[in-house]
Design a protein around this motif. Structure first.
Motif, PDB file in Angstrom:
ATOM      1  N   ASP A   1     101.663  -7.489   6.765  1.00 51.74           N
ATOM      2  CA  ASP A   1     100.694  -7.588   7.848  1.00 51.74           C
ATOM      3  C   ASP A   1      99.521  -8.454   7.411  1.00 51.74           C
ATOM      4  O   ASP A   1      99.235  -8.588   6.225  1.00 51.74           O
ATOM      5  N   THR A   2      98.831  -9.024   8.393  1.00 45.49           N
ATOM      6  CA  THR A   2      97.631  -9.817   8.145  1.00 45.49           C
ATOM      7  C   THR A   2      96.463  -9.154   8.856  1.00 45.49           C
ATOM      8  O   THR A   2      96.549  -8.845  10.043  1.00 45.49           O
TER       9      THR A   2
ATOM     10  N   ASP B   1      90.799  10.460  17.563  1.00 42.54           N
ATOM     11  CA  ASP B   1      91.840   9.789  18.332  1.00 42.54           C
ATOM     12  C   ASP B   1      92.886   9.221  17.387  1.00 42.54           C
ATOM     13  O   ASP B   1      92.543   8.605  16.372  1.00 42.54           O
ATOM     14  N   THR B   2      94.151   9.419  17.734  1.00 38.57           N
ATOM     15  CA  THR B   2      95.252   8.829  16.987  1.00 38.57           C
ATOM     16  C   THR B   2      96.031   7.941  17.944  1.00 38.57           C
ATOM     17  O   THR B   2      96.543   8.415  18.966  1.00 38.57           O
ATOM     18  N   PHE B   3      96.094   6.649  17.628  1.00 35.70           N
ATOM     19  CA  PHE B   3      96.806   5.661  18.425  1.00 35.70           C
ATOM     20  C   PHE B   3      98.074   5.295  17.660  1.00 35.70           C
ATOM     21  O   PHE B   3      98.004   4.620  16.629  1.00 35.70           O
ATOM     22  N   THR B   4      99.231   5.750  18.151  1.00 38.44           N
ATOM     23  CA  THR B   4     100.498   5.513  17.466  1.00 38.44           C
ATOM     24  C   THR B   4     101.297   4.483  18.249  1.00 38.44           C
ATOM     25  O   THR B   4     101.625   4.696  19.425  1.00 38.44           O
TER      26      THR B   4
ATOM     27  N   ASP C   1      98.110   3.695  13.983  1.00 37.47           N
ATOM     28  CA  ASP C   1      99.328   3.779  13.183  1.00 37.47           C
ATOM     29  C   ASP C   1     100.387   2.814  13.725  1.00 37.47           C
ATOM     30  O   ASP C   1     100.914   3.002  14.818  1.00 37.47           O
ATOM     31  N   TYR C   2     100.686   1.781  12.925  1.00 39.73           N
ATOM     32  CA  TYR C   2     101.716   0.793  13.255  1.00 39.73           C
ATOM     33  C   TYR C   2     102.958   0.980  12.382  1.00 39.73           C
ATOM     34  O   TYR C   2     103.783   0.080  12.275  1.00 39.73           O
TER      35      TYR C   2
ATOM     36  N   THR D   1      90.840   4.761  10.005  1.00 39.80           N
ATOM     37  CA  THR D   1      92.086   4.644   9.249  1.00 39.80           C
ATOM     38  C   THR D   1      93.054   3.729   9.982  1.00 39.80           C
ATOM     39  O   THR D   1      93.279   3.888  11.183  1.00 39.80           O
ATOM     40  N   LEU D   2      93.636   2.791   9.248  1.00 37.98           N
ATOM     41  CA  LEU D   2      94.626   1.873   9.793  1.00 37.98           C
ATOM     42  C   LEU D   2      95.888   1.977   8.940  1.00 37.98           C
ATOM     43  O   LEU D   2      95.836   1.780   7.720  1.00 37.98           O
ATOM     44  N   ILE D   3      96.992   2.298   9.571  1.00 37.97           N
ATOM     45  CA  ILE D   3      98.287   2.348   8.892  1.00 37.97           C
ATOM     46  C   ILE D   3      99.097   1.176   9.416  1.00 37.97           C
ATOM     47  O   ILE D   3      99.407   1.105  10.611  1.00 37.97           O
ATOM     48  N   GLY D   4      99.423   0.255   8.537  1.00 37.26           N
ATOM     49  CA  GLY D   4     100.143  -0.947   8.926  1.00 37.26           C
ATOM     50  C   GLY D   4     101.638  -0.736   9.012  1.00 37.26           C
ATOM     51  O   GLY D   4     102.150   0.376   8.830  1.00 37.26           O
TER      52      GLY D   4
END
Length: 181
Positions: free
Chosen positions: A158-159, A102-105, A128-129, A150-153
């Motif tokens: 970011d905190t 899953d990719t959440f953009t 992905d933010y 995976t988290l893309i800030g």
């Protein structure tokens, strides 16, 4: 209520509703805590649109197909799930993937009030933010981001807030990089 969507029917709290000759699906929830689980979507020409409006309640959950899914979050508790046809949603406070990747953009200004859950399985799930123009506070754990690899800030500061567990190990592997486990 609990909705389950199949290629030929929608089941609402156990009651079966046929999708025979249906060209547009709109599911509107009116209470709190509704779950809409998409098992299959008919990819035939007569099904032109699929809309979920959960704006009249709180704590509603959309569960994606059991496959790789691309989610676009374009507003507050609103966005789309790529499918044929595209599933447009609003008023959904929780998103849940299943065993596929899953990719959440998130678009700039896009947000989900509750959990973004990548689901179970061995797939690599991504949040992905990168389109956000301001810094974010992201909660890693129940009520926030869970079961994600995976988290893309954002490009800003970011905190990250770790899960409320007995042990959180934060490993910094480079500038703006690391592992939480």
């Amino acid at each position: 209520g609990t909705f389950e969507v199949f290629a030929d029917r929608v089941v609402l709290n156990g009651a079966v509703n046929s999708l025979r000759n249906v060209t547009d699906i709109t599911i509107t929830t009116t209470g709190d805590g509704s779950t809409i689980k998409i098992n299959e979507i008919r990819s035939v020409p007569e099904l032109a649109s699929f809309t979920i409006d959960a704006s009249f309640g709180n704590n509603d959950t959309l569960v994606g197909l059991d496959q790789a899914n691309d989610w676009s979050i374009t507003g507050t508790n609103a966005g789309s799930l790529a499918a044929t046809p595209v599933v447009n949603f609003s008023g959904i406070e929780n998103l849940r993937g299943r065993t596929g990747e899953d990719t959440f953009t998130f678009a700039d200004g896009g947000s989900i009030a509750g959990e973004v859950d990548g689901g179970s399985g061995e797939a690599v799930d991504v949040v992905d933010y990168s389109a956000s123009t301001s810094g974010l506070t992201l909660n890693l754990g129940p009520g926030g981001l869970i079961n994600l690899e995976t988290l893309i800030g954002s490009p800003s500061s970011d905190t990250l807030v770790g899960a409320d567990a007995t042990d959180n190990t934060w490993t910094i592997t480079g500038a703006d990089q690391g592992i939480v486990g």
